[in-house]
Design a protein around this motif. Sequence first.
Motif, PDB file in Angstrom:
ATOM      1  N   VAL A 118      -4.157 -19.496  -0.812  1.00 53.91           N
ATOM      2  CA  VAL A 118      -3.659 -20.873  -0.652  1.00 53.91           C
ATOM      3  C   VAL A 118      -4.673 -21.879  -1.174  1.00 53.91           C
ATOM      4  O   VAL A 118      -4.326 -22.832  -1.887  1.00 53.91           O
ATOM      5  CB  VAL A 118      -3.331 -21.139   0.828  1.00 53.91           C
ATOM      6  CG1 VAL A 118      -3.136 -22.634   1.077  1.00 53.91           C
ATOM      7  CG2 VAL A 118      -2.086 -20.368   1.247  1.00 53.91           C
ATOM      8  N   VAL A 119      -5.938 -21.678  -0.822  1.00 48.46           N
ATOM      9  CA  VAL A 119      -6.995 -22.597  -1.261  1.00 48.46           C
ATOM     10  C   VAL A 119      -7.048 -22.663  -2.789  1.00 48.46           C
ATOM     11  O   VAL A 119      -7.076 -23.748  -3.384  1.00 48.46           O
ATOM     12  CB  VAL A 119      -8.355 -22.160  -0.676  1.00 48.46           C
ATOM     13  CG1 VAL A 119      -9.507 -22.854  -1.400  1.00 48.46           C
ATOM     14  CG2 VAL A 119      -8.411 -22.473   0.817  1.00 48.46           C
ATOM     15  N   LYS A 120      -7.046 -21.521  -3.445  1.00 49.29           N
ATOM     16  CA  LYS A 120      -7.122 -21.498  -4.908  1.00 49.29           C
ATOM     17  C   LYS A 120      -5.882 -22.134  -5.533  1.00 49.29           C
ATOM     18  O   LYS A 120      -5.973 -22.860  -6.533  1.00 49.29           O
ATOM     19  CB  LYS A 120      -7.291 -20.066  -5.394  1.00 49.29           C
ATOM     20  CG  LYS A 120      -8.655 -19.470  -5.078  1.00 49.29           C
ATOM     21  CD  LYS A 120      -8.758 -18.038  -5.585  1.00 49.29           C
ATOM     22  CE  LYS A 120     -10.155 -17.462  -5.341  1.00 49.29           C
ATOM     23  NZ  LYS A 120     -10.259 -16.060  -5.813  1.00 49.29           N
ATOM     24  N   ARG A 121      -4.737 -21.895  -4.947  1.00 54.53           N
ATOM     25  CA  ARG A 121      -3.490 -22.453  -5.474  1.00 54.53           C
ATOM     26  C   ARG A 121      -3.465 -23.975  -5.348  1.00 54.53           C
ATOM     27  O   ARG A 121      -3.068 -24.672  -6.295  1.00 54.53           O
ATOM     28  CB  ARG A 121      -2.318 -21.821  -4.715  1.00 54.53           C
ATOM     29  CG  ARG A 121      -0.942 -22.326  -5.120  1.00 54.53           C
ATOM     30  CD  ARG A 121       0.123 -21.495  -4.442  1.00 54.53           C
ATOM     31  NE  ARG A 121       1.405 -22.161  -4.413  1.00 54.53           N
ATOM     32  CZ  ARG A 121       2.494 -21.652  -3.852  1.00 54.53           C
ATOM     33  NH1 ARG A 121       2.446 -20.464  -3.266  1.00 54.53           N
ATOM     34  NH2 ARG A 121       3.637 -22.319  -3.858  1.00 54.53           N
ATOM     35  N   LEU A 122      -3.886 -24.495  -4.196  1.00 56.95           N
ATOM     36  CA  LEU A 122      -3.827 -25.941  -3.987  1.00 56.95           C
ATOM     37  C   LEU A 122      -4.908 -26.685  -4.753  1.00 56.95           C
ATOM     38  O   LEU A 122      -4.704 -27.834  -5.169  1.00 56.95           O
ATOM     39  CB  LEU A 122      -3.923 -26.257  -2.494  1.00 56.95           C
ATOM     40  CG  LEU A 122      -2.719 -25.830  -1.647  1.00 56.95           C
ATOM     41  CD1 LEU A 122      -2.909 -26.233  -0.191  1.00 56.95           C
ATOM     42  CD2 LEU A 122      -1.417 -26.406  -2.190  1.00 56.95           C
ATOM     43  N   ARG A 123      -6.050 -26.052  -4.963  1.00 62.80           N
ATOM     44  CA  ARG A 123      -7.098 -26.723  -5.730  1.00 62.80           C
ATOM     45  C   ARG A 123      -6.682 -26.909  -7.193  1.00 62.80           C
ATOM     46  O   ARG A 123      -7.145 -27.830  -7.861  1.00 62.80           O
ATOM     47  CB  ARG A 123      -8.412 -25.946  -5.630  1.00 62.80           C
ATOM     48  CG  ARG A 123      -9.037 -26.028  -4.243  1.00 62.80           C
ATOM     49  CD  ARG A 123     -10.437 -25.435  -4.216  1.00 62.80           C
ATOM     50  NE  ARG A 123     -11.390 -26.321  -4.865  1.00 62.80           N
ATOM     51  CZ  ARG A 123     -12.024 -27.318  -4.252  1.00 62.80           C
ATOM     52  NH1 ARG A 123     -11.786 -27.586  -2.972  1.00 62.80           N
ATOM     53  NH2 ARG A 123     -12.892 -28.068  -4.907  1.00 62.80           N
ATOM     54  N   LYS A 124      -5.802 -26.034  -7.667  1.00 63.44           N
ATOM     55  CA  LYS A 124      -5.311 -26.180  -9.037  1.00 63.44           C
ATOM     56  C   LYS A 124      -4.465 -27.446  -9.215  1.00 63.44           C
ATOM     57  O   LYS A 124      -4.327 -27.946 -10.336  1.00 63.44           O
ATOM     58  CB  LYS A 124      -4.492 -24.951  -9.430  1.00 63.44           C
ATOM     59  CG  LYS A 124      -5.334 -23.706  -9.673  1.00 63.44           C
ATOM     60  CD  LYS A 124      -4.454 -22.524 -10.063  1.00 63.44           C
ATOM     61  CE  LYS A 124      -5.295 -21.274 -10.308  1.00 63.44           C
ATOM     62  NZ  LYS A 124      -4.450 -20.099 -10.665  1.00 63.44           N
ATOM     63  N   VAL A 125      -3.895 -27.932  -8.102  1.00 68.10           N
ATOM     64  CA  VAL A 125      -3.084 -29.151  -8.188  1.00 68.10           C
ATOM     65  C   VAL A 125      -3.821 -30.351  -7.585  1.00 68.10           C
ATOM     66  O   VAL A 125      -3.207 -31.366  -7.264  1.00 68.10           O
ATOM     67  CB  VAL A 125      -1.717 -28.954  -7.505  1.00 68.10           C
ATOM     68  CG1 VAL A 125      -0.912 -27.896  -8.227  1.00 68.10           C
ATOM     69  CG2 VAL A 125      -1.880 -28.593  -6.028  1.00 68.10           C
ATOM     70  N   GLY A 126      -5.143 -30.219  -7.409  1.00 63.76           N
ATOM     71  CA  GLY A 126      -5.950 -31.362  -7.038  1.00 63.76           C
ATOM     72  C   GLY A 126      -6.249 -31.554  -5.563  1.00 63.76           C
ATOM     73  O   GLY A 126      -6.927 -32.514  -5.194  1.00 63.76           O
ATOM     74  N   MET A 127      -5.769 -30.665  -4.699  1.00 59.65           N
ATOM     75  CA  MET A 127      -6.072 -30.806  -3.274  1.00 59.65           C
ATOM     76  C   MET A 127      -7.474 -30.274  -2.984  1.00 59.65           C
ATOM     77  O   MET A 127      -7.834 -29.182  -3.424  1.00 59.65           O
ATOM     78  CB  MET A 127      -5.044 -30.069  -2.415  1.00 59.65           C
ATOM     79  CG  MET A 127      -3.718 -30.796  -2.272  1.00 59.65           C
ATOM     80  SD  MET A 127      -2.646 -30.034  -1.019  1.00 59.65           S
ATOM     81  CE  MET A 127      -3.555 -30.418   0.489  1.00 59.65           C
ATOM     82  N   LYS A 128      -8.255 -31.032  -2.236  1.00 62.78           N
ATOM     83  CA  LYS A 128      -9.625 -30.654  -1.907  1.00 62.78           C
ATOM     84  C   LYS A 128      -9.623 -29.827  -0.613  1.00 62.78           C
ATOM     85  O   LYS A 128      -9.773 -30.352   0.484  1.00 62.78           O
ATOM     86  CB  LYS A 128     -10.501 -31.885  -1.766  1.00 62.78           C
ATOM     87  CG  LYS A 128     -10.683 -32.644  -3.086  1.00 62.78           C
ATOM     88  CD  LYS A 128     -11.614 -33.827  -2.899  1.00 62.78           C
ATOM     89  CE  LYS A 128     -11.856 -34.545  -4.225  1.00 62.78           C
ATOM     90  NZ  LYS A 128     -12.766 -35.705  -4.071  1.00 62.78           N
ATOM     91  N   VAL A 129      -9.430 -28.525  -0.807  1.00 63.07           N
ATOM     92  CA  VAL A 129      -9.316 -27.595   0.318  1.00 63.07           C
ATOM     93  C   VAL A 129     -10.352 -26.489   0.153  1.00 63.07           C
ATOM     94  O   VAL A 129     -10.611 -26.029  -0.962  1.00 63.07           O
ATOM     95  CB  VAL A 129      -7.899 -26.985   0.379  1.00 63.07           C
ATOM     96  CG1 VAL A 129      -7.743 -26.139   1.633  1.00 63.07           C
ATOM     97  CG2 VAL A 129      -6.840 -28.069   0.337  1.00 63.07           C
ATOM     98  N   GLY A 130     -10.950 -26.057   1.272  1.00 65.18           N
ATOM     99  CA  GLY A 130     -11.930 -24.973   1.241  1.00 65.18           C
ATOM    100  C   GLY A 130     -11.681 -23.976   2.359  1.00 65.18           C
ATOM    101  O   GLY A 130     -10.804 -24.176   3.212  1.00 65.18           O
ATOM    102  N   LEU A 131     -12.448 -22.911   2.354  1.00 59.96           N
ATOM    103  CA  LEU A 131     -12.272 -21.830   3.331  1.00 59.96           C
ATOM    104  C   LEU A 131     -13.613 -21.335   3.839  1.00 59.96           C
ATOM    105  O   LEU A 131     -14.545 -21.116   3.063  1.00 59.96           O
ATOM    106  CB  LEU A 131     -11.526 -20.650   2.688  1.00 59.96           C
ATOM    107  CG  LEU A 131     -11.498 -19.328   3.476  1.00 59.96           C
ATOM    108  CD1 LEU A 131     -10.670 -19.460   4.745  1.00 59.96           C
ATOM    109  CD2 LEU A 131     -10.967 -18.194   2.595  1.00 59.96           C
TER     110      LEU A 131
END
Length: 379
Positions: free
Chosen positions: A297-310
């Motif tokens: 999920v983190v990798k998928r959302l970062r591709k669309v600009g969301m600043k998410v980490g794990l």
Amino acid sequence: MLSKRVKTTFPKGLHYLSGNEAAAEGAIAAGCRFYAGYPITPSSELMERMSVRLRDVKGVFIQMEDEIASIASVIGASWAGAKAMTATSGPGFSLMQESIGYAAFTETPCVVIDVQRAGPCTGQATRVGSGDIMQAKWGSHGDYQVIALSPWSVQEMYDFTLRAFNLSERYRVPTMIMADEAIAHLRETIRVPGRVEVWDRKKKRGASPFGTEEEDGVPPMPAFGEGERLSVTGSTHDAFGFRKTDDPEAHATLVERINQKITKNSKNIIETEDHFLENSDIGLIAYGFTARTSLYVVKRLRKVGMKVGLLRLKTLWPFPEEAVREAGRKVKKVIVPEMNQGQVAGEVKKYCSCEVIPLGQTNGEVIRPEKIIEVLKSA
């Protein structure tokens, strides 16, 4: 206490195994030569493989009448000098708790693999869950410590089982693998090394087996049959094992040491890994199979600009409070997805200064990426 590199008994190279099969091979590589257990879904394949593989290495396998007898046999085998283990699932894990407390108080190295399923009680025997996390730490009474590891792949079922034996022998403590049905029945290609590092318990002729002045707080451990005078009791005891049930100082000294030998060495025990937390607004804190979904999920959302980490918790007990605290400083919100009603989320709340959002699921299914994405976007 000795660390050595030994040749593995399983052929070096790539192997296609289930999580349960990989855990059995990790145990054999660590030097496990005794297994006592009782079949219970979804851990039974591990027991079946150990029944075959222990013959290959001149070990001992025994099917007991229940889980209470299984853990008792493992404790006895450990005091006879063997590296010993058992595997179970939720209902069997519940039955083992009194003896796990005994193992902690008598500082008996042993490994328990808990392949978690949907509970409580019999629940859904063939379905997945992560509802035993708090039980692993608090299942027995009194103040004691255990070590609990959380694998997220078949490779880690091998690696973590090997590590569990090393930690158990090094610190003389029950060590648990908190697996789940999804990992246990998953099949993946793993790499088996030709040689592995193995720890053996330390021995010292005539030394006290339940007290030490050494900095790590871990006394040497003789075995029955080695000429030492041994008394192993679950009652309060002094450094040589003699009962001191009316001595407040003896009890306080013993309880403090068996706790501190883990808490003071926690930096050598705890393992975590983080992904993209340095520049994230929202962090996921996850473990086990759910951490795999979380990283996707983190990798998928970062591709669309969301600043998410794990932050992935490889060690659950002792709890990695420093890593959790640091993650909480880096992000504005933390979401904790897990296949229970928020057992680890409650621990995360103790150490995070930011908002913590539990994402629990108890329907016997793994948490899908879409569910985590939905909560992330609403947060």
